[in-house]
Write a protein that holds these residues in place. Structure first.
Motif, PDB file in Angstrom:
ATOM      1  N   THR A  58      45.352  49.244  32.486  1.00 53.38           N
ATOM      2  CA  THR A  58      45.033  48.153  32.995  1.00 53.38           C
ATOM      3  C   THR A  58      46.265  47.277  32.867  1.00 53.38           C
ATOM      4  O   THR A  58      47.557  47.667  32.470  1.00 53.38           O
ATOM      5  CB  THR A  58      44.292  47.645  31.661  1.00 53.38           C
ATOM      6  OG1 THR A  58      45.069  48.705  30.317  1.00 53.38           O
ATOM      7  CG2 THR A  58      42.765  48.722  30.942  1.00 53.38           C
ATOM      8  N   HIS A  84      43.460  37.620  31.150  1.00 52.27           N
ATOM      9  CA  HIS A  84      42.304  37.960  31.359  1.00 52.27           C
ATOM     10  C   HIS A  84      42.879  40.166  31.898  1.00 52.27           C
ATOM     11  O   HIS A  84      43.413  39.983  32.689  1.00 52.27           O
ATOM     12  CB  HIS A  84      41.380  37.577  32.650  1.00 52.27           C
ATOM     13  CG  HIS A  84      41.169  36.746  32.783  1.00 52.27           C
ATOM     14  ND1 HIS A  84      39.774  36.311  32.045  1.00 52.27           N
ATOM     15  CD2 HIS A  84      41.824  35.371  32.563  1.00 52.27           C
ATOM     16  CE1 HIS A  84      39.872  34.552  32.252  1.00 52.27           C
ATOM     17  NE2 HIS A  84      40.765  33.825  32.223  1.00 52.27           N
ATOM     18  N   GLU A  85      41.649  39.955  31.658  1.00 52.33           N
ATOM     19  CA  GLU A  85      41.797  42.011  31.675  1.00 52.33           C
ATOM     20  C   GLU A  85      41.326  42.746  33.074  1.00 52.33           C
ATOM     21  O   GLU A  85      40.667  41.977  33.552  1.00 52.33           O
ATOM     22  CB  GLU A  85      41.405  42.909  30.302  1.00 52.33           C
ATOM     23  CG  GLU A  85      41.685  44.364  30.130  1.00 52.33           C
ATOM     24  CD  GLU A  85      40.932  45.038  28.646  1.00 52.33           C
ATOM     25  OE1 GLU A  85      42.494  45.421  28.438  1.00 52.33           O
ATOM     26  OE2 GLU A  85      39.667  45.686  29.072  1.00 52.33           O
ATOM     27  N   GLY A  86      42.666  43.774  33.338  1.00 52.26           N
ATOM     28  CA  GLY A  86      41.956  43.702  35.290  1.00 52.26           C
ATOM     29  C   GLY A  86      42.745  45.100  34.840  1.00 52.26           C
ATOM     30  O   GLY A  86      42.813  46.135  34.195  1.00 52.26           O
ATOM     31  N   LEU A  87      42.152  46.153  35.855  1.00 47.45           N
ATOM     32  CA  LEU A  87      42.535  47.610  35.843  1.00 47.45           C
ATOM     33  C   LEU A  87      43.761  47.185  36.719  1.00 47.45           C
ATOM     34  O   LEU A  87      43.407  47.065  37.779  1.00 47.45           O
ATOM     35  CB  LEU A  87      40.904  48.132  36.852  1.00 47.45           C
ATOM     36  CG  LEU A  87      39.423  47.983  36.021  1.00 47.45           C
ATOM     37  CD1 LEU A  87      38.719  47.829  36.741  1.00 47.45           C
ATOM     38  CD2 LEU A  87      39.850  48.263  34.505  1.00 47.45           C
ATOM     39  N   TRP A 118      43.838  47.127  42.225  1.00 50.03           N
ATOM     40  CA  TRP A 118      43.719  46.559  41.312  1.00 50.03           C
ATOM     41  C   TRP A 118      42.991  45.513  40.719  1.00 50.03           C
ATOM     42  O   TRP A 118      41.561  45.744  42.401  1.00 50.03           O
ATOM     43  CB  TRP A 118      44.805  45.165  41.051  1.00 50.03           C
ATOM     44  CG  TRP A 118      45.358  44.520  42.240  1.00 50.03           C
ATOM     45  CD1 TRP A 118      44.118  43.710  42.017  1.00 50.03           C
ATOM     46  CD2 TRP A 118      45.991  44.656  42.707  1.00 50.03           C
ATOM     47  NE1 TRP A 118      44.456  43.126  43.191  1.00 50.03           N
ATOM     48  CE2 TRP A 118      45.567  43.634  43.952  1.00 50.03           C
ATOM     49  CE3 TRP A 118      46.593  45.690  44.093  1.00 50.03           C
ATOM     50  CZ2 TRP A 118      46.150  43.564  45.332  1.00 50.03           C
ATOM     51  CZ3 TRP A 118      47.162  45.663  44.937  1.00 50.03           C
ATOM     52  CH2 TRP A 118      47.629  44.284  45.551  1.00 50.03           C
ATOM     53  N   ARG A 170      38.842  42.952  35.141  1.00 44.94           N
ATOM     54  CA  ARG A 170      37.112  43.642  34.453  1.00 44.94           C
ATOM     55  C   ARG A 170      36.231  42.944  34.642  1.00 44.94           C
ATOM     56  O   ARG A 170      35.495  42.524  34.001  1.00 44.94           O
ATOM     57  CB  ARG A 170      38.463  44.761  33.268  1.00 44.94           C
ATOM     58  CG  ARG A 170      36.572  45.457  32.241  1.00 44.94           C
ATOM     59  CD  ARG A 170      37.788  45.569  31.184  1.00 44.94           C
ATOM     60  NE  ARG A 170      37.870  46.935  32.458  1.00 44.94           N
ATOM     61  CZ  ARG A 170      38.733  48.145  31.281  1.00 44.94           C
ATOM     62  NH1 ARG A 170      39.360  48.098  30.376  1.00 44.94           N
ATOM     63  NH2 ARG A 170      39.122  49.075  32.104  1.00 44.94           N
ATOM     64  N   ASP A 171      36.433  41.215  33.932  1.00 42.81           N
ATOM     65  CA  ASP A 171      36.379  40.764  33.589  1.00 42.81           C
ATOM     66  C   ASP A 171      35.716  39.320  34.590  1.00 42.81           C
ATOM     67  O   ASP A 171      35.452  38.526  34.157  1.00 42.81           O
ATOM     68  CB  ASP A 171      36.617  39.727  32.184  1.00 42.81           C
ATOM     69  CG  ASP A 171      38.152  39.425  32.565  1.00 42.81           C
ATOM     70  OD1 ASP A 171      39.012  39.316  33.401  1.00 42.81           O
ATOM     71  OD2 ASP A 171      38.485  39.023  31.489  1.00 42.81           O
ATOM     72  N   PRO A 190      34.233  40.644  38.127  1.00 46.34           N
ATOM     73  CA  PRO A 190      34.876  41.330  39.271  1.00 46.34           C
ATOM     74  C   PRO A 190      34.278  40.723  40.755  1.00 46.34           C
ATOM     75  O   PRO A 190      34.463  41.952  41.393  1.00 46.34           O
ATOM     76  CB  PRO A 190      33.240  42.364  38.345  1.00 46.34           C
ATOM     77  CG  PRO A 190      32.387  40.996  37.848  1.00 46.34           C
ATOM     78  CD  PRO A 190      33.511  40.060  37.233  1.00 46.34           C
ATOM     79  N   SER A 216      39.681  41.537  43.407  1.00 45.16           N
ATOM     80  CA  SER A 216      39.863  43.074  43.833  1.00 45.16           C
ATOM     81  C   SER A 216      40.510  43.211  45.258  1.00 45.16           C
ATOM     82  O   SER A 216      40.996  42.535  46.174  1.00 45.16           O
ATOM     83  CB  SER A 216      38.631  44.169  43.711  1.00 45.16           C
ATOM     84  OG  SER A 216      38.805  43.969  45.375  1.00 45.16           O
TER      85      SER A 216
END
Length: 139
Positions: A44, A58-61, A73, A76-77, A79, A82
């Motif tokens: 993350t 903001h959180e991301g993968l 990447w 997450r909040d 969607p 990407s």
């Protein structure tokens, strides 16, 4: 729905370029101005800045696969956002980077799309500069 992709030659071998592109600690040096990312734990990242929609962080993968020379990447909040970055070898100690960004809530033409393409191109230019610095510092 908009998909953006750009490719740029890099002045180093693929492993060097991947090392720079996947290092979250130095990404702010080459990502678009107005976007800042920070490691927030395994898999993350946190993103903030004027390019990130909404207030706050903001959180991301985030995933970097060295054996594939690929970084992926996503929000997450958010969607609808990407992307991925792929490094491949080129001739004589150089390589090539392709970046793909999906912005499902954005138009694929018009002023905003042109702005995104410009940000992508400038980021790849800055990545090439950062790779060049890495190679020069190693010499």
């Amino acid at each position: 729905m908009a998909e953006f992709e750009a490719t740029r030659g890099m002045p180093a071998e693929s492993m060097v370029v991947f090392g720079v592109a996947s290092d979250v600690e130095i990404m702010d040096r080459w990502l678009p101005q107005g976007l800042s990312v920070h490691d927030s734990g395994p898999g993350t990242i946190e993103a903030d800045g004027s390019l990130v929609p909404g207030p706050g962080k903001h959180e991301g993968l985030f995933r970097a696969e060295e054996d594939q020379l690929r970084v992926e990447w996503g929000g997450r909040d958010h969607p609808d956002y990407s992307g991925w970055l792929q490094v491949s070898d080129s001739a004589a100690g150089t390589s090539e980077v392709t970046v793909h960004i999906s912005l499902l809530d954005e138009p694929d033409s018009g002023a905003r799309a042109d702005e995104v393409r410009g940000l992508l191109d400038r980021s790849l230019d800055r990545l090439a500069e950062e790779v060049h610095r890495r190679v020069s510092d190693a010499s």
